[in-house]
Design a protein around this motif. Structure first.
Motif, mmCIF file in Angstrom:
data_model
loop_
_atom_site.group_PDB
_atom_site.id
_atom_site.type_symbol
_atom_site.label_atom_id
_atom_site.label_comp_id
_atom_site.label_asym_id
_atom_site.label_seq_id
_atom_site.Cartn_x
_atom_site.Cartn_y
_atom_site.Cartn_z
ATOM 1 N N VAL A 123 -50.673 29.518 -22.615
ATOM 2 C CA VAL A 123 -49.274 29.116 -22.467
ATOM 3 C C VAL A 123 -48.430 30.281 -21.951
ATOM 4 O O VAL A 123 -47.584 30.116 -21.059
ATOM 5 C CB VAL A 123 -48.715 28.588 -23.806
ATOM 6 N N SER A 125 -49.452 32.733 -20.118
ATOM 7 C CA SER A 125 -49.795 32.928 -18.710
ATOM 8 C C SER A 125 -49.024 31.957 -17.827
ATOM 9 O O SER A 125 -48.507 32.333 -16.767
ATOM 10 C CB SER A 125 -51.306 32.738 -18.509
ATOM 11 N N LEU A 126 -48.944 30.691 -18.254
ATOM 12 C CA LEU A 126 -48.189 29.700 -17.484
ATOM 13 C C LEU A 126 -46.712 30.082 -17.378
ATOM 14 O O LEU A 126 -46.102 29.970 -16.309
ATOM 15 C CB LEU A 126 -48.321 28.317 -18.127
ATOM 16 N N LEU A 129 -46.269 32.837 -14.876
ATOM 17 C CA LEU A 129 -46.434 32.339 -13.515
ATOM 18 C C LEU A 129 -45.218 31.538 -13.063
ATOM 19 O O LEU A 129 -44.880 31.532 -11.876
ATOM 20 C CB LEU A 129 -47.698 31.474 -13.419
ATOM 21 N N ILE A 130 -44.576 30.854 -14.000
ATOM 22 C CA ILE A 130 -43.339 30.138 -13.679
ATOM 23 C C ILE A 130 -42.203 31.125 -13.441
ATOM 24 O O ILE A 130 -41.414 30.987 -12.498
ATOM 25 C CB ILE A 130 -42.975 29.153 -14.810
ATOM 26 N N SER A 158 -50.478 37.014 -12.216
ATOM 27 C CA SER A 158 -51.784 36.416 -11.923
ATOM 28 C C SER A 158 -52.919 37.170 -12.600
ATOM 29 O O SER A 158 -53.952 36.581 -12.944
ATOM 30 C CB SER A 158 -52.021 36.376 -10.413
ATOM 31 N N ALA A 161 -53.008 35.929 -16.009
ATOM 32 C CA ALA A 161 -53.522 34.554 -15.985
ATOM 33 C C ALA A 161 -55.049 34.537 -15.956
ATOM 34 O O ALA A 161 -55.672 33.649 -16.562
ATOM 35 C CB ALA A 161 -52.960 33.813 -14.785
ATOM 36 N N ALA A 193 -56.011 21.862 -16.679
ATOM 37 C CA ALA A 193 -55.387 23.146 -17.010
ATOM 38 C C ALA A 193 -55.508 24.125 -15.845
ATOM 39 O O ALA A 193 -54.536 24.811 -15.477
ATOM 40 C CB ALA A 193 -56.042 23.731 -18.262
ATOM 41 N N MET A 196 -53.104 23.191 -13.062
ATOM 42 C CA MET A 196 -51.725 23.639 -13.295
ATOM 43 C C MET A 196 -51.545 25.087 -12.875
ATOM 44 O O MET A 196 -50.565 25.447 -12.217
ATOM 45 C CB MET A 196 -51.361 23.462 -14.774
ATOM 46 N N VAL A 197 -52.499 25.921 -13.265
ATOM 47 C CA VAL A 197 -52.443 27.336 -12.863
ATOM 48 C C VAL A 197 -52.518 27.451 -11.345
ATOM 49 O O VAL A 197 -51.797 28.240 -10.727
ATOM 50 C CB VAL A 197 -53.585 28.120 -13.539
ATOM 51 N N LEU A 200 -49.230 26.724 -9.489
ATOM 52 C CA LEU A 200 -48.280 27.831 -9.600
ATOM 53 C C LEU A 200 -48.699 29.017 -8.736
ATOM 54 O O LEU A 200 -47.857 29.675 -8.107
ATOM 55 C CB LEU A 200 -48.158 28.256 -11.067
#
Length: 421
Positions: A123, A125-126, A129-130, A158, A161, A193, A196-197, A200
């Motif tokens: 989470v 990491s997301l 990235l956002i 990244s 991530a 999952a 999603m990464v 981004l």
């Protein structure tokens, strides 16, 4: 010598051998309690893999020398006119120091804690990235929004991530071990999952990091026991997705065409410029190289010589023998990390084993891509050479990942000696 004296000597030899070997190693049980003589147990047994440590140190030290060699002439460029000849070396050393401190702190963290926080790592990491995509927050360099600035320090989410997906995939496989043969319950959620990464990362854009993360996730799924047919189906879907991205992006198509013919008049001064000069540098090195510091291509001919194309400078200055030596060091290190992971799984520490093997996949695949790009075997991709190239966040996360591997090995040794981790 009489028969009695011969038997007595043999019996004495047996007893002395037992006291010096078996009695010091074998545990003794009395009344349900296990006793073992620990005074003669070497302290290194309780430590970690020292050969792996020294190989990693050798690669890092070689990287420091090559970063200095590749960047020493950069102040001659008007773009870097205000920089000292040691500017990139000192920044590289500073990040190494921060990385070693982070690695020492990471080594103190038990693997059980990583397993508990794995979903939160994903989470986080997301969220990073956002954040990098938010105007005014993310830093744009060469048309790509990949960096977050913390004062004078730039950091790539990244890289975090990669580690976040790694520990999350390992934890996910442990939780889904009972349903690993079912596509919709085991594979599809992990695929979502990673997707999603990927969305981004491609928005930055950073296709290279997405490739590494996809391979890490796929590798952990495969090593975790996912059905081979499902694994190859996933691989086919990912290859198809990358092919679609290339076909729908003009600048990616140009990069592929430049890779296929970097010497053409159209590409030699355009998309094929880096590759052509990388091949020139490696060709100049021949078998033994031109000597440390003797590279000509690093003198403003080869862009990014101290980062993505550091191997080309190594090939020019150390020749074929230097490149083969470096490949051997990386191969040995990756094989050793895989062995530590297999050992952990054999000790029923599946999460720890998958994490260690995931680190091996991470370092191994990124090394393969970087070397392939430098040698002209793969299209140009913006991935650094692990543990060697200039790049603060990359080398910091590489050291953190290695520290986790050493922790896995440390806990393996403790488990083999009968302790608890």
């Amino acid at each position: 010598m009489s028969a009695d004296s011969g038997l007595r000597a043999r019996f004495t030899g047996w007893m002395s051998g037992l006291s010096s070997k078996a009695a010091d190693v074998l545990p003794v049980r009395a009344g349900g309690t296990e006793y073992r003589q620990t005074t003669t147990t070497p302290a290194r047994v309780l430590g970690f893999d020292q050969p792996l440590l020294w190989v990693a140190v050798a690669i890092i030290a070689w990287g420091v020398v090559m970063v200095y060699s590749a960047s020493i002439a950069m102040p001659d460029n008007p773009r870097f006119a205000n920089y000292a000849p040691t500017h990139f070396l000192m920044r590289h050393m500073a990040f190494l120091v921060m990385g070693f401190v982070a690695a020492l702190l990471t080594f103190q963290v038990p693997m059980a804690l990583w397993e508990r926080v794995a979903p939160w790592m994903f989470v986080a990491s997301l969220l990073l990235l956002i954040a990098v995509l938010i105007p005014g927050v993310g830093k744009v360099v060469n048309g790509a929004r990949r960096w977050l600035s913390f004062g004078p320090i730039g950091f790539q989410p990244s890289e975090v991530a990669k580690f976040g997906v790694l520990v999350y995939a390992a934890d996910y496989m442990v939780r889904k071990m009972d349903v690993k043969e079912r596509f919709f319950r085991a594979v599809l959620p992990m695929g979502a999952a990673v997707a999603m990464v990927g969305v981004l990362l491609l928005a930055e854009p950073d296709m290279g990091a997405f490739m590494v993360i996809a391979v890490i996730a796929m590798g952990i799924l495969f090593l975790g026991g996912v059905n081979a047919r499902m694994f190859f189906l996933i691989a086919l879907l990912i290859v198809g997705a990358f092919a679609l991205m290339v076909m729908t992006s003009e600048w990616r198509r140009e990069r592929i065409f430049a890779y296929l013919d970097p010497w053409s008049e159209k590409h030699a001064l355009g998309k094929g410029y880096q590759l052509s000069h990388s091949l020139i540098a490696i060709g100049r090195g021949e078998i033994f190289g031109v000597g440390l510091g003797g590279s000509v291509e690093k003198l403003h001919w080869l862009p990014e010589a101290h980062t993505d194309f550091l191997l080309a400078v190594i090939g020019e200055e150390f020749g074929l023998l230097g490149v083969l030596t470096l490949i051997t060091l990386f191969f040995w290190m990756i094989r050793r990390i895989m062995h530590i992971g297999r050992q952990a799984i054999a000790l029923d520490r599946v999460f720890s084993g998958l994490v260690a093997q995931g680190v091996a996949i991470w370092i191994g695949f990124q090394t393969f891509i970087n070397m392939g790009v430098n040698l002209g075997a793969l299209p140009t991709k913006g991935l650094t050479l692990p543990l060697m190239s200039f790049g603060g966040s990359a080398i910091l996360m590489n050291l953190v990942a290695l520290a986790v591997v050493f922790r896995v090995d440390y806990e393996n040794r403790g488990r083999m000696l009968g302790g608890r981790t």
